[in-house]
Each structure stands twice: as structure tokens, then as C-alpha cells.
Design a protein around this motif. Structure first.
Motif, PDB file in Angstrom:
ATOM      1  N   HIS A   6       0.839  -1.190   0.000  1.00 48.77           N
ATOM      2  CA  HIS A   6       0.000   0.000   0.000  1.00 48.77           C
ATOM      3  C   HIS A   6       0.880   1.248   0.000  1.00 48.77           C
ATOM      4  O   HIS A   6       1.415   1.653   1.029  1.00 48.77           O
ATOM      5  CB  HIS A   6      -0.903  -0.019   1.231  1.00 48.77           C
ATOM      6  N   LEU A   8       5.399  12.097   7.583  1.00 47.80           N
ATOM      7  CA  LEU A   8       5.552  12.154   9.041  1.00 47.80           C
ATOM      8  C   LEU A   8       7.031  12.198   9.443  1.00 47.80           C
ATOM      9  O   LEU A   8       7.360  12.156  10.611  1.00 47.80           O
ATOM     10  CB  LEU A   8       4.879  10.947   9.691  1.00 47.80           C
ATOM     11  N   TYR A  15       0.418  15.974   6.113  1.00 47.95           N
ATOM     12  CA  TYR A  15      -0.366  15.703   4.911  1.00 47.95           C
ATOM     13  C   TYR A  15      -1.532  14.812   5.293  1.00 47.95           C
ATOM     14  O   TYR A  15      -1.345  13.780   5.926  1.00 47.95           O
ATOM     15  CB  TYR A  15       0.530  14.998   3.880  1.00 47.95           C
ATOM     16  N   ASN A  39      -4.906   6.402   4.927  1.00 44.21           N
ATOM     17  CA  ASN A  39      -3.544   5.868   4.838  1.00 44.21           C
ATOM     18  C   ASN A  39      -2.938   5.551   6.202  1.00 44.21           C
ATOM     19  O   ASN A  39      -1.779   5.867   6.462  1.00 44.21           O
ATOM     20  CB  ASN A  39      -2.622   6.836   4.095  1.00 44.21           C
ATOM     21  N   LEU A  40      -3.730   4.946   7.065  1.00 35.95           N
ATOM     22  CA  LEU A  40      -3.188   4.535   8.354  1.00 35.95           C
ATOM     23  C   LEU A  40      -2.312   3.303   8.150  1.00 35.95           C
ATOM     24  O   LEU A  40      -2.418   2.617   7.140  1.00 35.95           O
ATOM     25  CB  LEU A  40      -4.329   4.205   9.317  1.00 35.95           C
ATOM     26  N   PHE A  41      -1.464   3.028   9.130  1.00 40.84           N
ATOM     27  CA  PHE A  41      -0.636   1.825   9.068  1.00 40.84           C
ATOM     28  C   PHE A  41      -1.483   0.676   9.618  1.00 40.84           C
ATOM     29  O   PHE A  41      -1.679   0.567  10.832  1.00 40.84           O
ATOM     30  CB  PHE A  41       0.649   2.017   9.868  1.00 40.84           C
ATOM     31  N   TYR A  96       3.845   6.535  16.326  1.00 33.31           N
ATOM     32  CA  TYR A  96       4.751   6.560  15.164  1.00 33.31           C
ATOM     33  C   TYR A  96       5.023   8.008  14.738  1.00 33.31           C
ATOM     34  O   TYR A  96       6.157   8.396  14.492  1.00 33.31           O
ATOM     35  CB  TYR A  96       4.107   5.793  14.013  1.00 33.31           C
ATOM     36  N   ALA A  97       3.941   8.786  14.676  1.00 29.41           N
ATOM     37  CA  ALA A  97       4.058  10.178  14.250  1.00 29.41           C
ATOM     38  C   ALA A  97       4.722  11.030  15.324  1.00 29.41           C
ATOM     39  O   ALA A  97       5.566  11.877  15.039  1.00 29.41           O
ATOM     40  CB  ALA A  97       2.680  10.733  13.918  1.00 29.41           C
ATOM     41  N   ARG A 122      -2.894  11.953  13.941  1.00 26.56           N
ATOM     42  CA  ARG A 122      -1.528  11.511  13.672  1.00 26.56           C
ATOM     43  C   ARG A 122      -0.727  12.668  13.075  1.00 26.56           C
ATOM     44  O   ARG A 122       0.424  12.904  13.457  1.00 26.56           O
ATOM     45  CB  ARG A 122      -1.590  10.320  12.710  1.00 26.56           C
ATOM     46  N   MET A 123      -1.350  13.391  12.139  1.00 22.61           N
ATOM     47  CA  MET A 123      -0.671  14.510  11.498  1.00 22.61           C
ATOM     48  C   MET A 123      -0.338  15.593  12.534  1.00 22.61           C
ATOM     49  O   MET A 123       0.770  16.132  12.547  1.00 22.61           O
ATOM     50  CB  MET A 123      -1.585  15.020  10.384  1.00 22.61           C
ATOM     51  N   ASN A 132       2.636  15.031  14.822  1.00 24.09           N
ATOM     52  CA  ASN A 132       3.929  15.165  14.168  1.00 24.09           C
ATOM     53  C   ASN A 132       4.410  16.621  14.169  1.00 24.09           C
ATOM     54  O   ASN A 132       5.477  16.935  13.672  1.00 24.09           O
ATOM     55  CB  ASN A 132       3.804  14.623  12.734  1.00 24.09           C
TER      56      ASN A 132
END
Lengths: 226, 371
Positions: free
Chosen positions: A120, A130, B94, B100-102, B113-114, B158-159, B162
Motif C-alpha cells: 500500500h 511524518l 499531509y 492511509n493509516l498503518f 509513530y508520528a 496523527r498529522m 507530528n
């Protein structure tokens, strides 16, 4: 009651050692290779993919023949191996290992490459925004996301090396503890009409292979939520 | 805006590009965009909105030999013929169309993560952002188990964790239903008001633009056809829509609690609005006037129940559809081009009142809402 001879045990140990080593090394080689093949726009991509798939279609004897030529003591390949301290290649475990790596490569590469293709890319873009650099993304996202592909590749590579026969016969010969694998040992027994011993070893291979595959498919990570 | 060209480069982003992405599509523009407020990037599908955003983010692959792209952020070159600052080194956030999550991680792991990779000091803590976006109850869930609206809220969180300096959003509401759109739009406004980080927001929805934009960029076939502050650029766009409205800027003058009204100052004239939405002093208030709710009088009516009546000068009269409706442009302040609204009246009324451009009229406004 026929029992395993020392030579049998040695062949069993050698076979599994070879299969494990081949699988381990191929995983390390094929993961970055598949990643690169997937990303590259190089004109060599097509030819390289075809080249890496060759062992799938070539008869083992063809591969074995070329290995035999390459492993001859006076070739640059053998000289290089000697200089690097690998010793003589023909009729040695190292030679067998090198041949097996090439012989089993497509079986490990293909599943990993396929997994990378369905990766993906949106998640990777998100990670980049990020602040995750390429290596960071590779280890934290690519590897976990292609786990099923890695797993399948490892199993196929291992199983394929276990079943190797043609190439071994051409380049390895039949040296106990060095190149005498189970498949060759069985062949020897049949040649000398020792069917009892051949039965015993063949049956062992059959059961062990079955158990490995069975466990593997049972343990395989679910693909439902990919 | 052209007169801003010489303005301080520390508060602007300049993007110029001339590059064919494929045989049929060429990106070609040269704009200086503000790094304050919410900038809406609009245009029909395939006009290059996403490409512009990806170019700013460093995610647009450009073949180096045929591309001519330059991105300068606060005077720092992110991209030109010899430079290409990698995406992960640009301090941007962005939000994509898809969340677009993991998916192999939990919601909490996605957020961490961020957070771990943030370079700037944190804007907000993990628990606070979860509260702000109402995702606390999702923290332990696997990211692939979320609904579209939930996933997009997690992506926003998440954005933010960061701590970006510039937020890029590519139609973040496109995959959501109307109800969730309004909820997330509300969060966006809150995010801007709370953190004051510039936001570039790609959308083709006029209603989204009119609700949040401070600056408008219009793209068409890879070219920027128009850009400028919302109060200049927005109304012409709104007047081209089927449901014509005008959006004007006003400021709070007085709160009339007894009547449940606010008294607003609209370019020196007075407008009353319902006090159902809480308004704050010293903030620009955006009011929305549907063209159909505006009627015109030749004299100042003192015997009407309609509270809102403003003096205006007719600037244009033109038919707006084939059913006899006519659009009348009204200038609320003689000396300013940015104080326009429109009224939609019948052609018969125009005839009877003998309306002409340049005439002074009184506009009665039946309904005003605060955006």
C-alpha cells in the motif's frame, strides 16, 4: 528392523543445515532485491526478473553443468572464492550452498516480490510526510506489511532446498558429511538395491516434509485484513 | 496577488512549475501563496490540485531532465533544478483522501509513530488530541477496523502529533458522508484556530471553500487561473453556482441578549443575526446571504418587519437563468470593490422599478447566517 546408520543421520543433519542456511541467506538477499526491483525504473528490470526466474524452468542438470564449469579450480570464480577463503568449491559444502542459493532463489524472490507489488503505497507516502526516511519506512512498514510474502518465500525456499537432487548430483558428488544429502543417500541405496534402507529414509522425508508444510499452513498469518 | 509579490518571503510559499506529467497533462504555473490562514485549492477533477499539493510535499516524482519546478518555503529552497529536499525532511503534515493509516498497527501505535518522528516541539499531547478529535475510545483498536470517519479523524490526530509547520489536505472529506463531513470540517476550523498553522486545503466543494477559506486558488487544466483573498475571489465563484449566495465579512458590534440577537457591523452598516452561534469580539465574522433572500426597495422602508436593510449601489444587472430570474450586483460601500453581494429578483421587478447600474437602492435581507 532397519535403523538409521551414522551416514543416514549425517545426511539428515547436512540436508537440514543446508536448507536452513539457504533460506536464511536468501531472505536477506531477496528482500532488498525485491524492494529495489519494485521501485526501479531501470531498463535492466525486465531482463533481471527473467534472469532470476531462470532456475524455475531450467533442468537441474543444465544448472549443474554450468556450476561444474564455474567451480573448476582454474576459473576466476573459483579463484575469487579461494582468495576469499571459501576453499575449493567443487564437491564441497560451500559449493553446494552457492549452487542451492541460485537454484532456490526464485522460490524465495517471487512471493516477496509479489507482496511488494501489492504494497500500500499510500501508507508509505504518509510515513514520509511524518518524517520517516527510506530506511525507517523499510523496516517499520515494508517488512511488517510483506510478512505473509516473507513467510511463504521462506517455506518454499526451505522445502525446495530439502528436495534438491539434480544439481547436487552434478556438483556435489557423494561425500559423507560434506555433500551427501538425504536425496543422494536414497539414490545410492536404490542403486545398490538396499531397498529397506531406501524405504526408511524416504518414509522419513515424506513424514518430515508433510509435517513442516502442515505446520506452516496452519501457522501462516491470516491474510483477511491485509 | 500580484501586489503582494514584493512582500516578505518569510510568510510565503512560492511554487513555480512547468512540467508535463504525461502527454495530455501539463502543470504550468507560478504563484506565491500565503503561509497564514486556510488556503483553499479548488478546481474541477483533473485540474492538478493533488499534483500541486504533492509537489509542495515532495511526493511528486518529476523526471529531472524535463522538469522545471521550483518550491521556495519561507525563503528556503525545497526544490529547484539542482535541489530536491526529500519529503521526510519537509516539515509538513499531509492528510490524504484515504486515511492511509498503518493497518498492521493499532490506532495508538499509529499516533506514537508520528509523535516519535516529530522534529518541532509538540503542539498537543496524545491524550489531548484524542479528546479533541473524539478518538480516545479507539486507541486500542487495530487501524484496519475503523470506519471511514474514524480513520480520517485518526489520520488528522496523527498529522497533528507530528507537529508540522504547514498542513496539506487533499480532499480529506471526499470519502465521507455528509454528516461526517460537517463534523470533520468543524474540527478543521478548530485546529486552525487552536494552532494557527497554515493549511492548504484541496477541494472541489464550493460549500467547503465558503466555510473555511481565507485565500482561494483556482486551478484549471494544470494552470492557476485565479488566486487571491477569499473575500475577493469567493463571491464570483459562489455567484456561478445554482444556489447563489454572497459571503461577506462583518465584525461584532454589540450583543443584544434580550432579543437573542447580535448586532454586526457590515462595512459601516448594521446587520442583525441570531445569537444561536456563539460569536467572539475582534474576530472577523463571515456571514452568508442567499441571493433569493434579498429584495430591493427604492426607498428606505420603515414599515417592514424585516430588520436587515442596507444601502447599496447597483453595479450590474444580468439574467441568471432562463426562467426570468435576474441577478443584481450590489455594492455596499462606494469606494471598495470587495463589498459586493447579489440579489436574485424577477425580470419584471427590474422592469417595474426601472433598475439601472449606478442607481442607489435599499436591500432588504430576509435571512442572514453566520458561517
Amino acid at each position: 528392523m532397519v535403523e538409521f546408520s551414522n551416514a543416514d543421520w549425517q545426511a539428515i543433519w547436512l540436508t537440514f543445515k543446508l536448507a536452513a542456511a539457504v533460506t536464511f541467506i536468501l531472505l536477506i538477499i531477496c528482500t532488498p532485491l525485491a524492494y529495489w526491483l519494485n521501485k526501479t525504473k531501470s531498463i535492466f528490470k525486465g531482463p533481471l526478473i527473467a534472469l532470476f526466474a531462470l532456475p524455475l524452468v531450467l533442468p537441474p542438470s543444465v544448472l549443474g553443468f554450468y556450476f561444474l564449469l564455474a567451480f573448476a579450480p582454474n576459473t576466476w570464480f573459483s579463484q575469487a572464492a579461494l582468495a576469499l577463503g571459501f576453499g575449493q568449491l567443487a564437491f564441497s559444502f560451500t559449493g553446494l550452498l552457492i549452487a542451492s542459493l541460485i537454484y532456490s532463489l526464485p522460490f524465495v524472490l517471487q512471493p516477496i516480490y509479489n507482496a511488494m507489488q501489492s504494497l500500500h503505497t499510500g501508507s508509505l507516502d504518509a510515513a514520509a510526510t511524518l518524517g520517516a526516511g527510506p530506511l525507517d519506512r523499510f523496516f517499520t512498514l515494508v517488512i511488517p506489511m510483506i510478512k505473509p510474502g516473507l513467510f511463504t518465500g521462506a517455506v518454499l525456499g526451505f522445502a525446495h532446498t530439502l528436495g534438491e537432487f539434480g544439481v547436487v548430483l552434478m556438483i556435489g558428488g557423494n561425500i559423507p558429511g560434506e555433500t551427501q544429502l538425504i536425496s543422494v543417500q536414497i539414490y545410492e541405496y536404490v542403486e545398490s538395491l538396499e531397498y529397506g534402507k531406501a524405504h526408511f529414509l524416504s518414509g522419513f522425508m515424506l513424514i518430515v516434509s508433510f509435517i513442516i508444510l502442515w505446520l506452516v499452513y496452519k501457522l501462516q498469518p491470516s491474510r483477511v485484513h491485509e | 496577488m500580484s501586489q503582494n509579490k514584493q512582500s516578505d518571503t518569510t510568510e510565503s510559499l512560492s511554487v513555480s512549475v512547468s512540467h508535463a506529467l504525461n502527454k495530455n497533462f501539463k502543470l504550468s504555473f507560478d504563484v506565491v501563496l500565503p503561509l497564514t490562514g486556510i488556503t483553499a485549492i479548488s478546481g474541477p477533477s483533473g485540474s492538478g490540485k493533488t499534483s500541486l499539493l504533492r509537489l509542495i510535499a515532495g511526493l511528486l516524482p518529476l523526471a529531472n531532465n524535463h522538469s522545471n519546478a521550483k518550491v521556495i518555503y519561507r525563503g528556503q529552497t525545497w526544490q529547484d533544478a539542482s535541489t530536491h529536499l526529500a519529503c521526510h525532511k519537509r516539515k509538513i503534515g499531509y492528510v490524504f483522501q484515504q486515511a492511509n493509516l498503518f493497518t498492521h498497527l493499532t490506532v495508538k501505535q499509529n499516533l506514537i509513530y508520528a509523535q516519535k518522528r516529530a522534529v518541532n516541539p509538540p503542539l498537543i499531547g496524545l491524550l489531548q488530541v484524542c479528546e479533541l478529535l473524539n478518538i480516545t475510545q479507539l486507541l486500542k483498536q487495530k487501524a484496519n477496523r475503523l470506519s471511514g470517519g474514524e480513520a480520517q479523524r485518526v489520520a488528522l490526530a496523527r498529522m497533528l502529533l507530528n507537529s508540522p509547520e504547514l498542513i496539506l489536505m487533499d480532499e480529506p472529506l471526499a470519502a465521507l458522508d455528509d454528516e461526517h463531513k460537517q463534523v470533520i470540517l468543524g474540527y478543521l476550523k478548530q485546529i486552525y484556530q487552536k494552532f494557527k498553522i497554515p493549511i492548504y486545503y484541496v477541494t472541489h466543494s464550493v460549500s467547503e471553500i465558503s466555510q473555511i477559506a481565507d485565500y482561494v486558488v483556482q486551478l484549471k487544466q494544470g494552470k492557476v487561473i485565479n488566486h487571491g483573498p477569499a473575500h475577493v475571489e469567493l463571491n464570483p465563484i459562489l455567484w456561478r453556482q445554482k444556489q447563489k449566495v454572497s459571503v461577506l465579512q462583518a465584525s461584532l458590534q454589540e450583543s443584544l441578549d434580550k432579543w437573542h440577537l447580535y448586532k454586526l457591523n457590515l462595512y459601516g452598516q448594521t446587520i442583525y443575526v441570531n445569537n444561536s452561534v456563539k460569536l467572539e469580539q475582534n474576530l472577523t465574522i463571515r456571514i452568508r446571504i442567499p441571493a433569493r433572500d434579498v429584495s430591493l426597495l427604492l426607498t428606505n422602508a420603515t414599515d417592514s418587519s424585516i430588520l436587515n436593510q442596507v444601502k447599496a449601489l447597483i453595479t450590474f444587472i444580468k439574467p441568471c437563468n432562463k426562467y426570468g430570474q435576474t441577478l443584481v450586483g450590489l455594492n455596499l460601500q462606494n469606494n471598495d470593490k470587495q463589498t459586493h453581494m447579489v440579489a436574485e429578483i424577477t425580470a419584471l421587478s427590474v422592469e417595474r422599478l426601472k433598475l439601472m447600474p449606478g442607481m442607489q437602492v435599499w436591500a432588504q435581507v430576509k435571512s442572514v447566517s453566520v458561517e
